[in-house]
Write a protein that holds these residues in place. Sequence first.
Motif, PDB file in Angstrom:
ATOM      1  N   LEU A 146      62.580 -74.072  46.088  1.00  0.00           N
ATOM      2  CA  LEU A 146      61.249 -74.481  46.525  1.00  0.00           C
ATOM      3  C   LEU A 146      61.154 -74.726  48.024  1.00  0.00           C
ATOM      4  O   LEU A 146      60.084 -74.583  48.618  1.00  0.00           O
ATOM      5  N   VAL A 147      62.279 -75.078  48.662  1.00  0.00           N
ATOM      6  CA  VAL A 147      62.262 -75.398  50.088  1.00  0.00           C
ATOM      7  C   VAL A 147      63.013 -74.364  50.928  1.00  0.00           C
ATOM      8  O   VAL A 147      62.503 -73.877  51.932  1.00  0.00           O
ATOM      9  N   GLU A 148      64.220 -74.016  50.501  1.00  0.00           N
ATOM     10  CA  GLU A 148      65.084 -73.133  51.274  1.00  0.00           C
ATOM     11  C   GLU A 148      65.159 -71.761  50.597  1.00  0.00           C
ATOM     12  O   GLU A 148      65.726 -71.616  49.517  1.00  0.00           O
ATOM     13  N   SER A 149      64.584 -70.753  51.262  1.00  0.00           N
ATOM     14  CA  SER A 149      64.455 -69.432  50.639  1.00  0.00           C
ATOM     15  C   SER A 149      65.747 -68.640  50.580  1.00  0.00           C
ATOM     16  O   SER A 149      65.778 -67.547  50.018  1.00  0.00           O
ATOM     17  N   SER A 150      66.834 -69.169  51.147  1.00  0.00           N
ATOM     18  CA  SER A 150      68.132 -68.502  51.022  1.00  0.00           C
ATOM     19  C   SER A 150      68.928 -69.047  49.846  1.00  0.00           C
ATOM     20  O   SER A 150      70.052 -68.607  49.601  1.00  0.00           O
ATOM     21  N   GLN A 151      68.335 -69.978  49.117  1.00  0.00           N
ATOM     22  CA  GLN A 151      68.992 -70.577  47.959  1.00  0.00           C
ATOM     23  C   GLN A 151      68.145 -70.350  46.700  1.00  0.00           C
ATOM     24  O   GLN A 151      66.994 -69.944  46.794  1.00  0.00           O
ATOM     25  N   ALA A 152      68.736 -70.621  45.541  1.00  0.00           N
ATOM     26  CA  ALA A 152      68.065 -70.316  44.277  1.00  0.00           C
ATOM     27  C   ALA A 152      68.062 -71.530  43.357  1.00  0.00           C
ATOM     28  O   ALA A 152      68.963 -72.370  43.408  1.00  0.00           O
ATOM     29  N   ASP A 153      67.040 -71.603  42.525  1.00  0.00           N
ATOM     30  CA  ASP A 153      66.941 -72.626  41.486  1.00  0.00           C
ATOM     31  C   ASP A 153      66.894 -71.952  40.120  1.00  0.00           C
ATOM     32  O   ASP A 153      66.408 -70.827  39.987  1.00  0.00           O
ATOM     33  N   VAL A 154      67.367 -72.646  39.096  1.00  0.00           N
ATOM     34  CA  VAL A 154      67.278 -72.186  37.709  1.00  0.00           C
ATOM     35  C   VAL A 154      66.513 -73.242  36.913  1.00  0.00           C
ATOM     36  O   VAL A 154      66.877 -74.425  36.924  1.00  0.00           O
ATOM     37  N   TRP A 155      65.455 -72.807  36.234  1.00  0.00           N
ATOM     38  CA  TRP A 155      64.583 -73.690  35.458  1.00  0.00           C
ATOM     39  C   TRP A 155      64.683 -73.343  33.977  1.00  0.00           C
ATOM     40  O   TRP A 155      64.986 -72.210  33.606  1.00  0.00           O
ATOM     41  N   THR A 156      64.356 -74.329  33.141  1.00  0.00           N
ATOM     42  CA  THR A 156      64.276 -74.087  31.704  1.00  0.00           C
ATOM     43  C   THR A 156      62.832 -73.787  31.319  1.00  0.00           C
ATOM     44  O   THR A 156      61.895 -74.328  31.909  1.00  0.00           O
ATOM     45  N   GLY A 165      69.845 -76.660  40.980  1.00  0.00           N
ATOM     46  CA  GLY A 165      69.101 -76.631  42.227  1.00  0.00           C
ATOM     47  C   GLY A 165      69.934 -76.159  43.403  1.00  0.00           C
ATOM     48  O   GLY A 165      71.124 -76.456  43.519  1.00  0.00           O
ATOM     49  N   ALA A 166      69.303 -75.380  44.281  1.00  0.00           N
ATOM     50  CA  ALA A 166      69.888 -74.957  45.563  1.00  0.00           C
ATOM     51  C   ALA A 166      71.222 -74.230  45.407  1.00  0.00           C
ATOM     52  O   ALA A 166      72.177 -74.486  46.145  1.00  0.00           O
ATOM     53  N   ILE A 167      71.293 -73.299  44.456  1.00  0.00           N
ATOM     54  CA  ILE A 167      72.493 -72.462  44.314  1.00  0.00           C
ATOM     55  C   ILE A 167      72.635 -71.611  45.575  1.00  0.00           C
ATOM     56  O   ILE A 167      71.692 -70.972  46.022  1.00  0.00           O
ATOM     57  N   GLY A 168      73.831 -71.611  46.145  1.00  0.00           N
ATOM     58  CA  GLY A 168      74.055 -70.914  47.402  1.00  0.00           C
ATOM     59  C   GLY A 168      74.091 -71.844  48.588  1.00  0.00           C
ATOM     60  O   GLY A 168      74.307 -71.399  49.723  1.00  0.00           O
ATOM     61  N   ASN A 169      73.888 -73.134  48.363  1.00  0.00           N
ATOM     62  CA  ASN A 169      74.018 -74.122  49.426  1.00  0.00           C
ATOM     63  C   ASN A 169      75.477 -74.157  49.871  1.00  0.00           C
ATOM     64  O   ASN A 169      76.359 -74.549  49.116  1.00  0.00           O
ATOM     65  N   SER A 170      75.736 -73.721  51.108  1.00  0.00           N
ATOM     66  CA  SER A 170      77.116 -73.538  51.563  1.00  0.00           C
ATOM     67  C   SER A 170      77.885 -74.843  51.656  1.00  0.00           C
ATOM     68  O   SER A 170      79.115 -74.853  51.673  1.00  0.00           O
ATOM     69  N   GLN A 171      77.192 -75.980  51.709  1.00  0.00           N
ATOM     70  CA  GLN A 171      77.881 -77.264  51.822  1.00  0.00           C
ATOM     71  C   GLN A 171      78.544 -77.665  50.510  1.00  0.00           C
ATOM     72  O   GLN A 171      79.473 -78.464  50.506  1.00  0.00           O
ATOM     73  N   HIS A 172      78.046 -77.096  49.405  1.00  0.00           N
ATOM     74  CA  HIS A 172      78.568 -77.531  48.104  1.00  0.00           C
ATOM     75  C   HIS A 172      79.120 -76.391  47.263  1.00  0.00           C
ATOM     76  O   HIS A 172      79.861 -76.632  46.320  1.00  0.00           O
ATOM     77  N   THR A 173      78.745 -75.135  47.575  1.00  0.00           N
ATOM     78  CA  THR A 173      79.278 -74.006  46.811  1.00  0.00           C
ATOM     79  C   THR A 173      80.735 -73.783  47.184  1.00  0.00           C
ATOM     80  O   THR A 173      81.052 -73.590  48.359  1.00  0.00           O
ATOM     81  N   SER A 174      81.611 -73.831  46.211  1.00  0.00           N
ATOM     82  CA  SER A 174      83.040 -73.654  46.461  1.00  0.00           C
ATOM     83  C   SER A 174      83.305 -72.287  47.070  1.00  0.00           C
ATOM     84  O   SER A 174      82.782 -71.279  46.623  1.00  0.00           O
ATOM     85  N   SER A 175      84.111 -72.252  48.139  1.00  0.00           N
ATOM     86  CA  SER A 175      84.401 -70.996  48.810  1.00  0.00           C
ATOM     87  C   SER A 175      85.805 -71.030  49.396  1.00  0.00           C
ATOM     88  O   SER A 175      86.278 -72.069  49.840  1.00  0.00           O
ATOM     89  N   LYS A 176      86.465 -69.874  49.400  1.00  0.00           N
ATOM     90  CA  LYS A 176      87.813 -69.769  49.952  1.00  0.00           C
ATOM     91  C   LYS A 176      87.835 -68.931  51.224  1.00  0.00           C
ATOM     92  O   LYS A 176      88.889 -68.522  51.692  1.00  0.00           O
ATOM     93  N   PHE A 177      86.678 -68.640  51.791  1.00  0.00           N
ATOM     94  CA  PHE A 177      86.630 -67.775  52.960  1.00  0.00           C
ATOM     95  C   PHE A 177      87.272 -68.455  54.161  1.00  0.00           C
ATOM     96  O   PHE A 177      86.980 -69.610  54.477  1.00  0.00           O
ATOM     97  N   SER A 178      88.141 -67.720  54.858  1.00  0.00           N
ATOM     98  CA  SER A 178      88.853 -68.284  55.998  1.00  0.00           C
ATOM     99  C   SER A 178      87.988 -68.352  57.250  1.00  0.00           C
ATOM    100  O   SER A 178      88.287 -69.134  58.154  1.00  0.00           O
TER     101      SER A 178
END
Length: 395
Positions: A146-156, A165-178
């Motif tokens: 709803l706020v950040e267009s680079s992220q996604a939400d899933v609703w029922t 909420g906010a799938i793709g938020n780089s602060q919380h999405t686990s990543s191993k990129f160096s």
Amino acid sequence: MSFGMEAPSTPLHVLRTHKDPVNTLYCSRDNERIYSGDAKGRIVIWSTRSLRPIADWLAHTDAILGVEELGENQIITHGRDNKVHVWERPEQSVAIRPVGAATLTESSAPTLCYSMDVNALNYCRFSLLPLSSSGETSALLAVPNLVESSQADVWTLPGRQRLHGAIGNSQHTSSKFSDGRAGNKTGIIMAMHLFHLPTAAEASGALGLLCAYEDGGVILYRRTAPEGTQTIEGQGWDTMWRSKLHKESVMAMAVAKDDSFALTVSADNLVGKYDLTDGRSETASSGTVFRTKHPGNGAIAVRDDGRVCAVGGWDGKTRLYSTKTFKSLGTLVHHKQACQALTFASSDIGSCEVIDDDDEDMTPQEKLQRSRWLVTAGKDARVSIWALMSFEKRP
């Protein structure tokens, strides 16, 4: 071995009810209905038997981004007016109108069941994942945040509760990129697909979200949170892999019916192919590039057997390819302006249930021919139905 197919020179039928560019198409699973939505928010439901409208109404106050059937008796629509609507599907019997019958008016609009506020800045349509449940029609709906267009939400649905909420938020999405690549560098989401990971994939059966982005990249996310657990700020989701095959923004993405692979097109002359069954690590290279001779593509569809795809070009032409070799299978020429939407009819006609007593009006051969339809639409406001030959291999 070669495909026994030749591209027809002219459409089998041309439907001209729309007055504005047609943005989206959908064909029902039983091949009985075609849905078309245009730039003014109008949706027309067509009977594939009579080729006449079942319903014709202004569903949204801005362009239609997507339309799809939800369960047996509902329709979901998505517009640039930042709304998702769920409607009751009109009875099929209303559709079979004799020649010369009165023109449909706004009174033919289906009954509105409920609505949701969404973010439609992206031009990115929803992704619907039906869920099996007794009685009530339920599903998961993925849309841009709803706020950040680079992220996604899933609703029922029908509860309209935000599950993730906010799938793709780089602060919380686990990543191993160096190199510390962050999600916000991808730009906005251009297309998405919510699905259960195929049985051959790592963590098969887990919820997956495939997102295509403005920077030309594609990322596959996997839910790690327990099923039914509500998550926020991208927590409970891992990045399985990411790939960047296009030099321009992804304009469209199509996923095979069995969720085994995805295809993307862009303003460039490339078609990207992504294996969704491979449990590769995040650091591995993913995706295969196929180079075509034609830049400027805005739509793509995959036939439900997964062997043939159609690509809609800004030049109005629709080009057919083998999804395995990307050998050209022909070009369909009719639209005078950009081809913006494509959909194949369902080829799995054996699994379709009898819908009414009129089923006997169509012979098995007629149903087989209808299962080979490809429907295209574009800026010229026309909806074209093409009768393709068999896609079966021959010696």
